[in-house]
Design a protein around this motif. Structure first.
Motif, PDB file in Angstrom:
ATOM      1  N   ALA A  23       0.768  -1.033  -0.054  1.00  0.00           N
ATOM      2  CA  ALA A  23      -0.052   0.027  -0.254  1.00  0.00           C
ATOM      3  C   ALA A  23       0.759   1.185   0.046  1.00  0.00           C
ATOM      4  CB  ALA A  23      -0.937  -0.021   1.263  1.00  0.00           C
ATOM      5  N   PHE A  24       1.996   1.267   0.653  1.00  0.00           N
ATOM      6  CA  PHE A  24       2.599   2.468   0.934  1.00  0.00           C
ATOM      7  C   PHE A  24       4.357   2.370   0.584  1.00  0.00           C
ATOM      8  CE2 PHE A  24      -0.537   2.522   4.240  1.00  0.00           C
ATOM      9  CZ  PHE A  24      -1.349   3.452   3.704  1.00  0.00           C
ATOM     10  N   SER A  25       4.582   1.079  -0.174  1.00  0.00           N
ATOM     11  CA  SER A  25       5.899   1.044  -0.641  1.00  0.00           C
ATOM     12  C   SER A  25       7.124   1.061   0.519  1.00  0.00           C
ATOM     13  CB  SER A  25       6.431   1.897  -1.727  1.00  0.00           C
ATOM     14  OG  SER A  25       5.472   1.548  -2.727  1.00  0.00           O
ATOM     15  N   ILE A  26       6.790   0.685   1.676  1.00  0.00           N
ATOM     16  CA  ILE A  26       7.594   0.629   2.824  1.00  0.00           C
ATOM     17  C   ILE A  26       8.058  -0.731   2.911  1.00  0.00           C
ATOM     18  CG2 ILE A  26       7.574   0.705   5.427  1.00  0.00           C
ATOM     19  CD1 ILE A  26       5.163   2.696   5.394  1.00  0.00           C
ATOM     20  N   PRO A  27       9.320  -0.971   2.723  1.00  0.00           N
ATOM     21  CA  PRO A  27      10.093  -2.186   2.673  1.00  0.00           C
ATOM     22  C   PRO A  27       9.798  -3.012   3.958  1.00  0.00           C
ATOM     23  CG  PRO A  27      11.758  -0.531   2.378  1.00  0.00           C
ATOM     24  CD  PRO A  27      10.455   0.032   2.836  1.00  0.00           C
ATOM     25  N   SER A  28       9.655  -4.276   3.785  1.00  0.00           N
ATOM     26  CA  SER A  28       9.787  -5.146   4.762  1.00  0.00           C
ATOM     27  C   SER A  28      10.969  -5.270   5.675  1.00  0.00           C
ATOM     28  CB  SER A  28       8.965  -6.545   4.610  1.00  0.00           C
ATOM     29  OG  SER A  28       7.862  -6.319   3.931  1.00  0.00           O
ATOM     30  N   SER A  29      11.024  -5.912   6.740  1.00  0.00           N
ATOM     31  CA  SER A  29      12.298  -6.321   7.227  1.00  0.00           C
ATOM     32  C   SER A  29      12.589  -7.668   6.405  1.00  0.00           C
ATOM     33  CB  SER A  29      12.078  -6.965   9.039  1.00  0.00           C
ATOM     34  OG  SER A  29      11.725  -5.562   9.494  1.00  0.00           O
ATOM     35  N   ASN A  30      14.222  -7.613   6.606  1.00  0.00           N
ATOM     36  CA  ASN A  30      14.868  -8.643   5.957  1.00  0.00           C
ATOM     37  C   ASN A  30      15.234 -10.040   6.947  1.00  0.00           C
ATOM     38  OD1 ASN A  30      16.684 -10.399   4.649  1.00  0.00           O
ATOM     39  ND2 ASN A  30      17.494  -8.719   3.558  1.00  0.00           N
ATOM     40  N   TYR A  31      14.661 -10.770   7.220  1.00  0.00           N
ATOM     41  CA  TYR A  31      14.701 -11.868   8.044  1.00  0.00           C
ATOM     42  C   TYR A  31      15.922 -12.775   7.757  1.00  0.00           C
ATOM     43  CZ  TYR A  31      10.637  -9.841  10.224  1.00  0.00           C
ATOM     44  OH  TYR A  31       9.971  -9.014  11.180  1.00  0.00           O
ATOM     45  N   CYS A  32      16.571 -12.595   6.366  1.00  0.00           N
ATOM     46  CA  CYS A  32      17.597 -13.283   6.030  1.00  0.00           C
ATOM     47  C   CYS A  32      18.829 -12.716   6.805  1.00  0.00           C
ATOM     48  CB  CYS A  32      17.994 -13.207   4.553  1.00  0.00           C
ATOM     49  SG  CYS A  32      16.495 -14.053   3.489  1.00  0.00           S
ATOM     50  N   LEU A  33      18.701 -11.510   6.906  1.00  0.00           N
ATOM     51  CA  LEU A  33      19.767 -10.872   7.765  1.00  0.00           C
ATOM     52  C   LEU A  33      20.207 -11.316   9.238  1.00  0.00           C
ATOM     53  CD1 LEU A  33      19.996  -7.195   6.332  1.00  0.00           C
ATOM     54  CD2 LEU A  33      21.093  -9.157   5.640  1.00  0.00           C
ATOM     55  N   VAL A  34      18.679 -11.343   9.946  1.00  0.00           N
ATOM     56  CA  VAL A  34      18.749 -11.861  11.018  1.00  0.00           C
ATOM     57  C   VAL A  34      19.284 -13.463  11.010  1.00  0.00           C
ATOM     58  CG1 VAL A  34      17.119 -12.853  12.973  1.00  0.00           C
ATOM     59  CG2 VAL A  34      16.383 -10.692  11.881  1.00  0.00           C
ATOM     60  N   GLY A  35      18.802 -14.164  10.049  1.00  0.00           N
ATOM     61  CA  GLY A  35      19.507 -15.553  10.031  1.00  0.00           C
ATOM     62  C   GLY A  35      21.104 -15.407   9.892  1.00  0.00           C
ATOM     63  N   ARG A  36      21.608 -14.428   9.167  1.00  0.00           N
ATOM     64  CA  ARG A  36      23.018 -14.440   8.956  1.00  0.00           C
ATOM     65  C   ARG A  36      23.448 -14.087  10.228  1.00  0.00           C
ATOM     66  NH1 ARG A  36      24.335 -10.316   4.260  1.00  0.00           N
ATOM     67  NH2 ARG A  36      23.564 -11.932   2.981  1.00  0.00           N
ATOM     68  N   TRP A  37      23.194 -13.319  10.992  1.00  0.00           N
ATOM     69  CA  TRP A  37      23.379 -12.853  12.344  1.00  0.00           C
ATOM     70  C   TRP A  37      23.667 -14.257  13.157  1.00  0.00           C
ATOM     71  CZ3 TRP A  37      20.217 -11.028  16.827  1.00  0.00           C
ATOM     72  CH2 TRP A  37      20.898 -10.679  17.885  1.00  0.00           C
ATOM     73  N   ILE A  38      22.492 -14.827  13.231  1.00  0.00           N
ATOM     74  CA  ILE A  38      22.487 -16.221  14.060  1.00  0.00           C
ATOM     75  C   ILE A  38      23.345 -17.071  13.496  1.00  0.00           C
ATOM     76  CG2 ILE A  38      21.220 -18.135  14.747  1.00  0.00           C
ATOM     77  CD1 ILE A  38      20.245 -15.417  15.923  1.00  0.00           C
ATOM     78  N   CYS A  39      23.542 -17.243  12.340  1.00  0.00           N
ATOM     79  CA  CYS A  39      24.530 -18.183  11.633  1.00  0.00           C
ATOM     80  C   CYS A  39      26.093 -18.009  11.871  1.00  0.00           C
ATOM     81  CB  CYS A  39      24.248 -18.456  10.145  1.00  0.00           C
ATOM     82  SG  CYS A  39      22.829 -19.224   9.898  1.00  0.00           S
ATOM     83  N   HIS A  40      26.409 -16.495  12.305  1.00  0.00           N
ATOM     84  CA  HIS A  40      27.801 -16.180  12.368  1.00  0.00           C
ATOM     85  C   HIS A  40      28.122 -16.187  14.183  1.00  0.00           C
ATOM     86  CE1 HIS A  40      29.701 -14.225   8.937  1.00  0.00           C
ATOM     87  NE2 HIS A  40      28.269 -13.862   8.431  1.00  0.00           N
ATOM     88  N   MET A  41      27.130 -16.522  14.704  1.00  0.00           N
ATOM     89  CA  MET A  41      27.524 -16.779  16.345  1.00  0.00           C
ATOM     90  C   MET A  41      28.068 -18.047  16.380  1.00  0.00           C
ATOM     91  SD  MET A  41      23.799 -15.605  17.700  1.00  0.00           S
ATOM     92  CE  MET A  41      23.279 -13.762  17.639  1.00  0.00           C
ATOM     93  N   PRO A  42      28.114 -19.220  16.093  1.00  0.00           N
ATOM     94  CA  PRO A  42      28.931 -20.261  16.165  1.00  0.00           C
ATOM     95  C   PRO A  42      30.264 -19.937  16.327  1.00  0.00           C
ATOM     96  CG  PRO A  42      26.881 -20.952  14.950  1.00  0.00           C
ATOM     97  CD  PRO A  42      26.885 -19.435  14.993  1.00  0.00           C
TER      98      PRO A  42
END
Length: 170
Positions: free
Chosen positions: A32-51
């Motif tokens: 409706a307003f062209s407001i981009p959604s959050s990118n949860y792939c970046l959350v996954g990238r953050w989590i995957c770097h933690m180990p």
């Protein structure tokens, strides 16, 4: 099934429903307003770097991509939503599941924005409350809108669950 297990499962379902509501709200805002959604792939990238011991990035967008980061990010998003609902129920009591009210859910949803402001955004290289982002106020408002939608989703999901799986708080 024990009452405690019923409360637990209902709270998890409320959290999943609230997270879905938040995602549907984001889709509406995007279309409706062209407001981009959050990118949860970046959350996954953050989590995957933690180990490997990396918890803070100068720029999560520039961090090396990880296998399955999108899947990990989306799963994390829903697991966190369920965990938040469990915290809400623990804070307000199981009575809330039987007779949900808007105010605790809305306040909890709004309050949950502190996690991205104080943990995720700094860890992603954006600073506290996205202070290093190109447009910090825009990022802050988008986070606040998303978490407000989550709070409304907590309430609506709890109302729905109270009809589908009535729990009678003792």
């Amino acid at each position: 099934m024990s009452t405690e297990v019923t409360y637990f499962l209902n709270a998890v379902a409320v959290g999943l429903g609230a997270t879905l509501f938040m995602d549907l709200w984001a889709l509406l805002m995007k279309h409706a307003f062209s407001i981009p959604s959050s990118n949860y792939c970046l959350v996954g990238r953050w989590i995957c770097h933690m180990p490997q011991g990396t918890f803070i990035h100068p720029s999560i967008a520039n961090a090396s991509q990880k296998r399955f980061e999108c899947t990990v990010g989306w799963i994390t998003h829903y697991v966190v939503g369920a965990a938040y609902a469990l915290v809400l129920v623990a804070m307000v009591s199981s009575h809330w599941l039987a007779q949900p009210t808007l105010l605790p859910a809305l306040l909890f949803g709004i309050g949950s924005v502190l996690v991205p402001y104080l943990v995720m955004q700094p860890s992603f290289g954006l600073g506290i409350a996205a202070s290093k982002a190109p447009n910090p106020m825009r990022v802050r408002l988008r986070s606040l809108m998303a978490h407000t939608a989550f709070g409304i989703g907590l309430y609506l999901s709890a109302v729905g669950m109270s009809y589908l799986s009535p729990v009678h708080a003792s």
